[in-house]
Scaffold this active site. Structure first.
Site, short mmCIF file in Angstrom:
data_model
loop_
_atom_site.label_atom_id
_atom_site.label_comp_id
_atom_site.label_asym_id
_atom_site.label_seq_id
_atom_site.Cartn_x
_atom_site.Cartn_y
_atom_site.Cartn_z
N ASP A 30 15.49 0.61 -6.99
CA ASP A 30 16.23 0.74 -5.70
C ASP A 30 15.83 -0.10 -4.76
O ASP A 30 15.85 -0.09 -3.44
CB ASP A 30 15.85 2.26 -5.07
CG ASP A 30 14.34 2.47 -4.93
OD1 ASP A 30 13.64 2.95 -3.89
OD2 ASP A 30 13.54 1.88 -5.83
N LYS A 142 14.94 9.55 -2.72
CA LYS A 142 13.60 9.15 -2.85
C LYS A 142 13.37 8.54 -1.29
O LYS A 142 14.19 8.05 -0.80
CB LYS A 142 13.19 7.85 -3.73
CG LYS A 142 12.01 7.20 -3.56
CD LYS A 142 12.25 5.86 -3.09
CE LYS A 142 11.45 5.03 -2.58
NZ LYS A 142 11.21 3.70 -3.54
N GLU A 183 7.38 10.89 -1.42
CA GLU A 183 6.23 9.77 -1.82
C GLU A 183 5.48 9.31 -0.60
O GLU A 183 5.90 8.42 0.21
CB GLU A 183 7.29 8.78 -2.23
CG GLU A 183 6.42 7.28 -2.26
CD GLU A 183 7.23 6.04 -2.94
OE1 GLU A 183 8.42 6.01 -3.14
OE2 GLU A 183 6.49 4.95 -3.13
N GLU A 185 3.01 6.99 0.03
CA GLU A 185 2.02 5.93 -0.48
C GLU A 185 0.98 5.44 0.36
O GLU A 185 1.22 5.36 1.44
CB GLU A 185 2.89 4.88 -0.73
CG GLU A 185 2.15 3.74 -1.44
CD GLU A 185 2.82 2.25 -1.95
OE1 GLU A 185 3.99 2.31 -1.87
OE2 GLU A 185 2.16 1.31 -2.38
N LYS A 225 5.50 11.64 -5.76
CA LYS A 225 5.24 10.31 -6.22
C LYS A 225 4.21 9.90 -5.34
O LYS A 225 4.42 9.18 -4.47
CB LYS A 225 6.64 9.42 -5.93
CG LYS A 225 6.33 8.04 -6.40
CD LYS A 225 7.72 7.30 -6.30
CE LYS A 225 7.74 5.82 -6.72
NZ LYS A 225 8.89 4.78 -7.01
N SER A 295 7.12 6.30 -11.95
CA SER A 295 8.18 6.13 -11.20
C SER A 295 7.89 4.62 -11.05
O SER A 295 7.40 4.27 -9.88
CB SER A 295 8.41 6.92 -10.18
OG SER A 295 9.43 6.34 -9.37
N TYR A 358 8.52 -3.75 1.88
CA TYR A 358 9.76 -3.49 0.86
C TYR A 358 10.89 -4.65 1.85
O TYR A 358 10.85 -4.29 2.89
CB TYR A 358 10.29 -2.09 0.95
CG TYR A 358 9.74 -1.36 -0.27
CD1 TYR A 358 8.37 -1.36 -0.73
CD2 TYR A 358 10.57 -0.66 -0.89
CE1 TYR A 358 7.95 -0.67 -1.76
CE2 TYR A 358 10.24 0.03 -1.91
CZ TYR A 358 8.86 0.20 -2.60
OH TYR A 358 8.33 0.69 -3.40
#
Lengths: 358, 358
Positions: A30, A142, A183, A185, A225, A295, A358
């Site tokens: 993604d 997500k 998620e 993180e 996740k 994932s 990202y």
């Protein structure tokens, strides 16, 4: 009521359980247009739509890989793309037992007054967007929340904002038929030790599950996740067994048994590291009421990207490389990986980028 | 750090795990002097120290009972009492493989501005008291928080106060070598249905585990003593299987796998009801990473008390009655209870007392 049981409840539970099937995991494909641009730059490939389509077609038509995957996360553009033969990617995936998922967050923004901490945006009209994605064939979503470890981080504000954002996203997804992957993180950046990472992970996950409860999220229809629990990027490495021990302990202390599966992110780990760590977790002889799987984005695609280098003549070789990583991780979910899956040096290359955005 | 690392950590973990041994459970014999007075009054026995001592001796020397038990909760007076042979009760228990526990809370007080909701007191000097109890042979503790279901209850204030009181009590116990039993009892009083009870139970337990995380409690060294999920006392009854399903689901959604055992309170249930419900839970084929056992007071002692009626000549029969209930509940922890326990006088009698105060 406690958990919201909407019209999609049974489907959500079934989908989440399927994604968590032992022996399978998720390919995170993604990357936003900006992010995939960075990947392409590293292999001297132009960031245009046809190349983005070509890469995803390479991945989704790799022989032998479907049995290793239960889901693929897509970026919005990809959700509507087709193979060179004109078949929608989502149809290709669904026909082969792989559930299409969709990234729905809109990136991070800084939290004023903090030391570079962020919150994630994307709630506006999220319900409507989810409905459209469901129509297009997506069945899970997500949303990536990001936290960091520092002297005074993560702050209580950052934890609360990110946990509540995740909860709000999760319930909106469930109202609209998408299984939310939650998620939170925690970046590896830093010189902290593994104990510090464990403490922060436990605190963050406790806050996340409190928020999910408050928002009436149906846990049986979600996936988690998380990051693995590891030393900071500037700290000495430890063995997969140590990582497995700290990670599973943290999860046992915070993740309710109602959650069917935990699908780890790979962060900056190399392909091989990520696989070995996942394998060690599944070998651990302790009670785990959720399946532990993957994932992975970079940790599944790195060698493949390099092998492809954007050239048609390299597609078969790249697909073979991709199959190797898929199989390795599939084995790892069963604790059966014996190491050294790829002779490719790229497999051991760290994918860590400081302050990764990202 | 996340979980606080007490010098007693290994011992706490071992004791908590032992209490959760399949086939065993807890006898709650910690009635305060006032409360035991009510019980003795119901069988026309004078509330004097010798009678309180006689009752407990009857219980702790009942043939066959101790092997069904992993722990007995005591009131402070009992911790220092001896059998008629001059042997300390704590020694009798220890020699019988039963851990002595101690009630450490000091009852409830009303929360001003609420509709009769309460908080529990007992934190002052708790650390010192725990040390003394440890020296006297106690190895676990119990603290009862009480919530109720109503139009506006439990209020956020009540949930927060009780959850954080439990968490503070829990970490103080662990600092001093006692495994804390965390007991957030939601009273059965009311005309609500089982779904409402489930929703409230999930909300309360989520708050408890967030509070325990905030207070750095080592979950592996704790036990949970919750209510079963049932319809309100003024509502139609349901089958044990329905109770089992709602109860275990609520626990799956809130109780981390790190908690070794869940030891149910019996509330106002009859002896037989409580046993059948526990049995149904252990027969349920679903994820249960913690053992499911009992911590019963009235539901273990009711028939025994009636049979004894304070008379020496009834001791043997009374001990037999206790053994019958202990054995039944021991089997229920294994899901093997066949419902054929010789029902003692009053075994099917509801023990519900409206708005029950200890």
């Amino acid at each position: 009521m406690s958990a919201f049981v909407g019209k999609y409840a049974d489907e959500l539970i079934k989908t989440a359980k399927y994604i968590a099937t032992p022996g399978k995991g998720i390919l995170a494909a993604d990357e936003s247009t900006g992010t995939i641009g960075k990947r392409f730059a590293s292999i001297n490939v132009e960031n245009i739509e046809s190349n983005r389509q070509a890469l995803r077609e390479l991945l989704f038509t790799s022989p032998g890989t479907f049995p290793c995957l239960s889901g693929v996360i897509l970026f919005e553009e990809t959700l509507y793309q087709k193979t060179s033969e004109g078949k929608p990617f989502v149809d290709l995936l669904m026909e082969n037992g792989v559930i299409p998922g969709i990234k729905v967050d809109k990136g991070v923004v800084d939290l004023a007054g903090t030391n570079g901490e962020t919150t994630t945006q994307g709630l506006d009209s999220l319900g409507t967007r989810c409905q459209e994605y469901y129509k297009a064939g997506a069945r899970f979503a997500k949303w990536r929340a990001v936290l960091k470890i520092g002297d005074t981080e993560p702050s209580e504000l950052s934890i609360q904002e990110n946990a509540k954002g995740l909860a709000r996203y999760a319930i909106i997804c469930q109202e609209n038929g998408l299984v939310p992957i939650v998620e939170p993180e925690i970046l590896t950046d830093g010189s902290h030790d593994i104990k510090q990472c464990a403490a922060v992970t436990e605190t963050v996950l406790a806050a996340v599950y409190k928020a999910l409860n408050e928002h009436h999220v149906l846990l049986e229809g979600t996936l988690l996740k998380p990051n693995m629990v590891t030393p900071g990027s500037d700290s000495p490495k430890v063995t997969p067994e140590v990582i497995a021990d700290y990670t599973v302990t943290a999860l046992r202390r915070t993740v309710p048994p109602a959650v069917p599966g935990i699908v780890f992110l790979s962060g900056g780990q190399s392909e091989e590291e990520a696989t070995l760590n996942l394998n060690a977790m599944n070998k651990l002889d302790v009670l785990k009421p959720w399946t532990l799987t993957f994932s992975f984005g970079r940790a599944l695609q790195q060698s493949t990207l390099k092998a492809w280098a954007g050239k048609t003549e390299n597609v078969a070789k790249a697909q073979a490389t991709f199959l190797t990583r898929c199989k390795a991780n599939s084995d790892a979910t069963l604790g059966k990986y014996t190491g050294g899956a790829s002779g490719d040096s790229a497999a051991s290359e760290s994918l860590y980028v400081k302050g990764y955005k990202y | 750090m996340s979980a606080f690392t007490s010098k007693f950590a290994d011992e706490l973990i071992a004791n908590a795990a032992y209490i959760g041994t399949p086939g065993k459970g807890i006898l709650a014999a910690d009635e305060s002097t006032g409360t035991i007075g009510k019980r003795l009054a119901s069988i026309n026995v004078e509330n004097v120290e010798t009678n309180r001592r006689n009752l407990r001796e009857l219980l702790f020397t009942a043939p066959g009972a101790l092997p069904c038990l992993s722990g007995v909760i005591l009131f402070e007076e009992t911790l220092y009492q001896k059998s008629s042979d001059g042997k300390l009760f704590v020694d009798i228990l220890k020699e019988g493989g039963v851990l002595p526990g101690i009630k450490v809370d000091k009852g409830t007080v009303e929360l001003a501005g609420t509709n009769g909701e309460t908080t529990t007191q007992g934190l002052d000097g708790l650390g010192d008291r725990c040390k003394k109890y440890y020296e006297a042979g106690a190895r676990f503790a119990k603290w009862r928080a009480v919530l109720k279901i109503g139009e506006n209850e439990p209020s956020e204030l009540s949930i927060h106060e009780n959850a954080y009181g439990l968490a503070r009590y829990a970490v103080i116990c662990q600092e001093n070598g006692l495994v804390p039993i965390v007991e957030p009892e939601i009273l059965v009083d009311g005309s609500h249905d089982i779904q409402k009870c489930a929703a409230v139970t999930e909300r309360v337990l989520a708050a408890c585990y967030k509070a325990l995380s905030d207070h750095h409690v080592l979950l592996e060294g704790t036990l949970l003593k919750p209510n079963m999920v049932t319809p309100g006392s003024d509502s139609p009854k349901v089958s044990p299987e329905v109770i089992a399903e709602h109860t275990v689901r609520a626990l799956q959604r809130t109780v981390p796998a790190a908690v070794p055992a869940i030891v149910f309170l019996s509330g106002g249930q009859s002896e037989e009801e409580a046993t059948r419900n526990l049995n149904a839970m252990n027969q349920l084929k679903t994820k249960k990473p913690w053992s499911l056992s009992f911590s019963f007071g009235r539901a273990l002692q009711q028939s025994t008390l009636k049979t004894w009626a304070g008379k020496e000549e009834n001791v043997k029969a009374a001990q037999e009655a206790l053994y019958v209930r202990c054995k039944a509940n021991s089997e229920a922890t294994l899901g093997t209870y066949k419902g054929d326990a010789k029902l003692g006088d009053g075994a099917a009698e509801s023990l519900h007392v409206k708005d029950y105060k200890y």
